[in-house]
Each structure stands twice: as structure tokens, then as C-alpha cells.
Design a protein around this motif. Structure first.
Motif, PDB file in Angstrom:
ATOM      1  N   LEU A   1      36.793  32.062  15.211  1.00 52.35           N
ATOM      2  CA  LEU A   1      36.286  30.746  14.824  1.00 52.35           C
ATOM      3  C   LEU A   1      34.787  30.598  15.002  1.00 52.35           C
ATOM      4  N   ARG A   2      34.181  31.444  15.795  1.00 54.56           N
ATOM      5  CA  ARG A   2      32.774  31.231  16.131  1.00 54.56           C
ATOM      6  C   ARG A   2      31.893  32.362  15.625  1.00 54.56           C
ATOM      7  N   ASN A   3      30.663  31.992  15.287  1.00 49.93           N
ATOM      8  CA  ASN A   3      29.666  32.998  14.933  1.00 49.93           C
ATOM      9  C   ASN A   3      29.181  33.740  16.168  1.00 49.93           C
ATOM     10  N   ALA A   4      28.900  32.962  17.216  1.00 47.97           N
ATOM     11  CA  ALA A   4      28.349  33.548  18.438  1.00 47.97           C
ATOM     12  C   ALA A   4      28.528  32.558  19.575  1.00 47.97           C
ATOM     13  N   THR A   5      28.363  33.065  20.788  1.00 48.33           N
ATOM     14  CA  THR A   5      28.297  32.235  21.982  1.00 48.33           C
ATOM     15  C   THR A   5      26.968  32.506  22.661  1.00 48.33           C
ATOM     16  N   GLN A   6      26.220  31.434  22.959  1.00 52.00           N
ATOM     17  CA  GLN A   6      24.897  31.561  23.552  1.00 52.00           C
ATOM     18  C   GLN A   6      24.890  30.937  24.943  1.00 52.00           C
ATOM     19  N   VAL A   7      24.181  31.570  25.867  1.00 50.36           N
ATOM     20  CA  VAL A   7      23.923  30.992  27.181  1.00 50.36           C
ATOM     21  C   VAL A   7      22.617  30.211  27.092  1.00 50.36           C
ATOM     22  N   ARG A   8      22.676  28.917  27.389  1.00 47.00           N
ATOM     23  CA  ARG A   8      21.504  28.047  27.312  1.00 47.00           C
ATOM     24  C   ARG A   8      21.024  27.755  28.732  1.00 47.00           C
TER      25      ARG A   8
END
Length: 637
Positions: free
Chosen positions: A79-86
Motif C-alpha cells: 500500500l505504501r511507496n515508502a516509510t520515512q523517519v522524520r
């Protein structure tokens, strides 16, 4: 690759021996070296379970496209393009920041022409994976679909194995710019996943693992579960100045069986008391969501944005009632063929969390030199814990939390940032070797101060650096073996990220964390607890690079170098995990470039076969993964 149960035990712990996976797609997608996940691979200094020494996931700081999501099970990669740590400067776009960073899942949206990918992977441990992703508009309508399927035959370097299957589907409606709605469903099935041994030495020393890549049984010590995520998102542009966004999510994790495979008080040869702890069916489920109204306008020459927020969650957990099987003396690597006995499960514990908060955030900037941001939230938190044969326990809190920050552009290529954040964050659950195993811990007030800068070195090269100070109560095993508060933990440190094109054919991501984690309080003063928190290295470094000598359509080579410094392994600091450095190498070779490319992917993780430890709690160890070779075939359309 960690099984779901191990991931829960490792929340908040930094794993010695965990490397930065070589991944050309993630390097190309990442804007910095602080943490990016694409598909099954991740790179960067931080991950969803470890940011500056803490776990943003355990703290409850997960977002889906910026909206609050109380994650029980991670959103599927289909479902997601990517997961980023902010964290630090790259979290400035969030109206309501969190002290220990934010994990943001970015959803895949269908475009006008549609696209898809199928990937198959085999590895040297005997694992096999099949992933199918698609994003397809529905012709003649404003609708589109995204999602996919995945099947996994998982093998681990310690000889354990498992299977997993998942399916995800999202329906998108985008009738006009500024109006968007979507609903999604996702389910992951784990029929079985065998649990390998963890070892606790009797002496103040590191254990010796003598595994031979085989499972030491018995076969009924496995984990099986079903995980579900579903939700909806809505964006509505009411006027050019007013935007309404809403998200409503359900995340659940139902275990049919769980297990711990422990060897306690082991001697120098690795022989000790072999215990199997088998858990009956359990449940962890949460309903959460956020409603946000935003207004953008001007105050003279300054642009301003106002956000009004309501968010909340309802989480329920059922756990405990474990049955303990004593196998007598045993060692890692020794086979056990005991048939499954009649297990006598006990009554279970239940906890319920109800939390909601109202928030107000304000942003002001002149577009040239200055930017200010502030937020204020009032939260109402209640946790009820019902344990067998004990009175109902309740934890309540109604704190005011918030943030204040600012940024200054002293020059075209420079930005300086400072901020303060105070939040109420969850603290996870007690580990497997605690007497209150699995118990949910209370929410904790956490504060963070930070100062950072960004320097644009060139058109495609950026340096980011910062200093931080994070404080929260410290939990670990007390003298009675319960996981309980023992003082305050303070993480002070500096971090840096260098990202971009260092040469026309070379893209680089380099990250460095130098930290001084310390525990303070009465337990430290009395000598019951060491001054260094368990599992936190004082230095972490990551280096990822991709070399594409023949241009974007040609072959590419990628490498990932990871270093973790030494870390305290026991509560009293008498045992230390050694420093660990691992090297990954990868190759992507286009077989059929063009509008429907096909490529071959070769990756070697832990190339030098460095041996190390995974820390599962104070003085509790598993062997870190050994060398792994993966060969994959990817086709896109």
C-alpha cells in the motif's frame, strides 16, 4: 529479517550487528540518511523502532500521510511507496511534532497510466518470496486501485522457519484537484513461525552460540497470528484557504499462539535451564483517527497557517495466561523432540487505553529568512489494567503538551533550526524475561530540545546536522525481575546526514550519530543500575552508495556499510556488547530496459559473515543473522 514477535521484544533497542542493507531504490528515494524504507529493505541511521535510542513506534508516533495512526501492525508495503523517519530538520513540515521522532507511511497513489511490479526472490538460507504490486486507474471514472499480494517462505540463519501471506487493496476517488478519498484493507496471515532460542548466561559474560543452522525444536514452539489494517482517508478543499483532512483506522493483531524459547543461567558451554513459555490466544487492537482543519492566509508580508486538530484512539489488549514447560538442562543447538504436552493455560490480563486530544498549531514565515511554528495540545489519557486475582489498576493523565520552534535562513544555502517538544508517549510492554512479561507500561511525559542546521553544498548535495537532548523515565528489570521504572534516562548527542550526488554516476547517503545516553536516579546512586542504558551504543554510522556507470537505464552497483559502537548489555553494565561492523553489496542488472523493464537483483548481506548478538532484554541474547545471499527477478509495467 526479524519475525513479528522479535520485533515487539526489540522495540527501543538498538541491535548490535544489524547492518544498513544495500538498496539502490531506497538510496535514490531518500532525501537524507535518517531512515527510509522501500519494499522489504531499509537504509539510514534510524528505523521505525529506533530513533536517537528510542522507539517512535512504541511511543505511538506513527502517521499515514501525516495523520495520526495508532499502529498495532505496520502498514503493508503493498500500500505504501515508502516509510520515512522524520526527525530534526526533516520533521519541520509536521504541525504536531513528537519528542522521539515520527514514522510516516507514504501511500502509493494510482497515476493516469497505471503501473505494476512483480518480484521474486530466493536466498541462501532457503527462503523464497513473491511480491506483486499494482496501481491502476479505472478507465472512464474518477476511481483507481492500488494494492498487491505477497507470499513468503521464511528461513532464518539459526535454522528456524516460517510462512506468511498478505493481501492489500485500496480504492481511490479523486474527482477534482483538492478533493480525494480512499479506503483500504490489508491482512497478513502467519500460519506458523518457529521460535529460536534466546540465552541468558549465569555469569557476567557474553554467551557462546554453537548453532549449526538447524532448529533445535520442539516443533510446537511456534508463533501463529493474523494481522489486519483497514482505514479511510479524506481530503476536502472547502475554499482556497480552508482544507479539511480526516483519517480513521483500525489496526489489530490476533495471536493464535506465541512462545518464548529460553535457556536461563547458562554456563560457559551454553548449557542452562531450558524453558518453553507458551502463550494462549491473545489480542491487541486499536481504533484511531484524526480530524484536522487547516487555514492558510497572510499576515501582511508573512504567510501563516493555522491547524485545528482532534485525534484519539481506543486500544485493547488481552495477554498472559502462559504455560511453562521445563525441559531441564539444555543448550543452543541440541535437538529436542518432546511431544506437545497438555498445556494448562491460566487466566489472562486485559488493559484498555482511551486517549483523545485537541490541538492547535500555528506556522508563520516570510518566505525568505524566518519561520516560526508552535503547537499546543491538551490530552486526556486513561489506561485500565485488570490482572488475575488483583484489583483493577488505573492510570490517568491530562497534561498539556506542545512544541515551539523556529528557523532562520542566514544565506541562500543555509538554514538554522531550533526547537523544544514535550509529549505524552507510550513506553511499550515488558520483555519476555521479565516477571510481568507482556504487561503494558504507563504513558510517559517526554521532552526534547534540539538545534540543527542544513547546508546546501551544491545543486545535488546536502549536509544536515543537529544536536539534541531527550529525557524520559527509564524502565528495566528491577531486583525482583519485574520491568519497572528505575530512574530517568537522558540521551544527548549529535547527528549528521550527507546526501546527494557526489559524482554524476554516484549517489551517496552517509549518516553519523554520536550520543551520550545516561541513566540517573536513586537506583544508579545506590549501585543497583549502571549509568548506561541497556542496548544503546554511543556511536552509530551508516554509509550507502549507488554507482550507475552507464546512466539510469544501465546496471548499478550499491553498497551499505553499518557500524554500531559498544553498548551496555546488562542492567548493571557489567557486560558490554562489542562494536560491530557489517558490509552489504548489491548489483542490479537490467535484462530488458524500456517501457516494461526486467532486471536481475543480487544482494549479499553481511558479506564478511561477521558474528554478533541481538539483545532481547537485559542479559538476554540471540545470535545475530549470518551472511545472506539473495537473488531476485523484478519485472515492471
Amino acid at each position: 529479517m526479524l519475525r513479528p514477535r522479535s520485533s515487539r521484544l526489540l522495540l527501543g533497542l538498538c541491535l548490535a550487528g544489524t547492518g544498513a542493507q544495500a538498496n539502490d531504490a531506497a538510496v535514490k528515494a531518500a532525501a537524507d540518511a535518517f531512515g527510509t524504507s522501500v519494499g522489504r529493505e531499509s537504509i539510514g541511521l534510524y528505523s521505525s523502532s529506533s530513533v536517537r535510542g528510542f522507539s517512535p513506534t512504541a511511543a505511538g508516533n506513527v502517521r499515514i500521510d501525516g495523520l495520526y495512526f495508532d499502529q498495532v501492525w505496520a502498514l503493508n508495503a503493498r500500500l505504501r511507496n515508502a516509510t520515512q523517519v522524520r526527525v530534526g530538520l526533516n520533521a519541520r513540515g509536521f504541525a504536531f511534532p513528537a519528542p522521539t521522532g515520527i514514522v510516516e507511511h507514504q501511500l502509493r497513489r494510482p497515476d493516469a497510466r497505471g503501473q505494476g511490479q512483480i518480484a521474486t526472490t530466493l536466498d541462501s538460507w532457503g527462503g523464497a518470496y513473491l511480491d506483486l504490486d499494482f496501481a491502476q486507474p479505472l478507465e472512464g471514472s474518477d476511481l483507481g486501485l492500488t494494492g498487491g499480494l505477497s507470499a513468503q517462505r521464511i528461513r532464518y540463519s539459526n535454522g528456524t522457519q516460517g510462512e506468511g501471506y498478505n493481501a492489500s487493496l485500496a480504492l481511490w476517488w479523486r474527482p477534482q484537484p483538492g478533493r480525494e478519498a480512499m479506503v483500504f484493507v490489508s491482512q497478513h496471515e502467519t500460519p506458523y513461525d518457529r521460535i529460536g532460542p534466546t540465552l541468558s548466561p549465569a555469569a557476567a559474560e557474553l554467551p557462546s552460540f554453537r548453532t549449526h543452522g538447524r532448529f533445535d525444536g520442539p516443533g510446537w514452539t511456534h508463533y501463529s497470528a493474523t494481522a489486519r489494517n483497514r482505514g479511510l482517508l479524506l481530503t476536502e478543499t472547502l475554499t482556497p484557504a480552508w482544507v479539511l483532512r480526516a483519517g480513521l483506522f483500525h489496526s489489530a493483531f490476533d495471536t493464535e499462539r506465541d512462545a518464548s524459547n529460553l535457556i536461563l543461567n547458562a554456563d560457559a558451554s551454553g548449557r542452562g535451564q531450558h524453558l518453553l513459555i507458551i502463550d494462549p490466544p491473545g489480542r491487541n487492537a486499536s481504533d484511531s483517527g484524526e480530524l484536522r482543519l487547516s487555514h492558510a492566509g497572510r499576515l501582511g508580508d508573512w504567510a501563516q497557517t493555522l491547524h485545528l486538530q482532534w485525534a484519539g484512539r481506543m486500544r485493547e489488549r488481552r495477554y498472559g495466561g502462559s504455560a511453562i514447560v521445563d525441559l531441564g538442562l539444555g543448550a543452543v543447538g541440541e535437538g529436542v523432540t518432546l511431544p506437545e504436552p497438555a498445556l494448562a493455560f491460566g487466566p489472562q490480563s486485559q488493559d484498555r487505553v482511551r486517549q483523545q486530544w485537541l490541538g492547535l498549531a500555528y506556522e508563520l514565515h516570510d518566505g525568505r529568512h524566518w519561520a516560526l511554528n508552535a503547537s499546543l495540545q491538551h490530552t486526556r489519557y486513561r489506561k485500565r489494567l485488570q490482572r488475575p486475582a488483583q484489583p483493577l489498576a488505573e492510570d490517568r493523565a491530562q497534561p498539556w503538551v506542545g512544541s515551539l520552534g523556529g528557523a532562520w535562513h542566514p544565506g541562500r544555502d543555509w538554514l538554522v533550526h531550533a526547537g523544544f517538544t514535550r509529549g505524552l508517549e507510550e513506553s511499550g510492554s515488558a520483555p519476555a524475561n521479565a516477571s510481568n512479561r507482556g504487561q503494558a507500561l504507563p504513558a510517559l511525559l517526554t521532552t526534547q530540545r534540539e538545534l540543527g542546521l542544513r547546508w546546501q553544498l551544491g545543486p545535488g548535495l546536502r549536509l544536515m546536522a543537529g544536536a539534541f537532548d531527550i529525557r524520559k523515565p527509564y524502565f528495566n528489570l528491577d531486583a525482583s525481575g519485574a520491568f519497572a521504572p528505575l530512574g530517568q534516562v537522558v540521551h544527548r548527542g549529535v547527528e549528521a546526514s550527507l546526501s546527494g550526488q557526489v559524482l554524476p554516476q554516484v549517489r551517496l547517503l552517509a549518516g553519523l550519530l554520536w550520543m551520550q545516553p545516561r541513566v540517573t536516579g536513586e537506583a544508579v546512586a545506590l549501585g543497583r543500575v549502571g549509568a548506561r542504558p541497556v542496548g544503546q551504543p554511543e556511536r552509530v554510522a551508516r554509509l550507502n552508495a549507488v554507482w550507475t556507470p552507464a546512466g539510469a537505464a544501465g546496471p548499478s552497483l550499491d553498497a551499505g556499510l553499518a557500524h554500531n559502537g559498544p553498548a551496555a548489555a546488562t542492567r548493571d553494565n557489567r557486560v558490554e556488547l562489542p562494536a560491530a561492523t557489517t558490509l552489504d553489496l548489491g548489483l542490479r542488472w537490467p535484462l530488458s530496459p524500456g517501457p516494461r523493464p526486467v532486471s536481475l537483483r543480487l544482494r549479499v548481506a553481511n558479506l564478511t559473515d561477521a558474528r554478533g548478538y541481538e539483545l532481547r532484554g537485559s542479559g538476554l541474547y540471540a545470535e545475530a543473522p549470518r551472511r545472506l545471499v539473495e537473488l531476485g527477478l523484478n519485472a515492471s509495467w
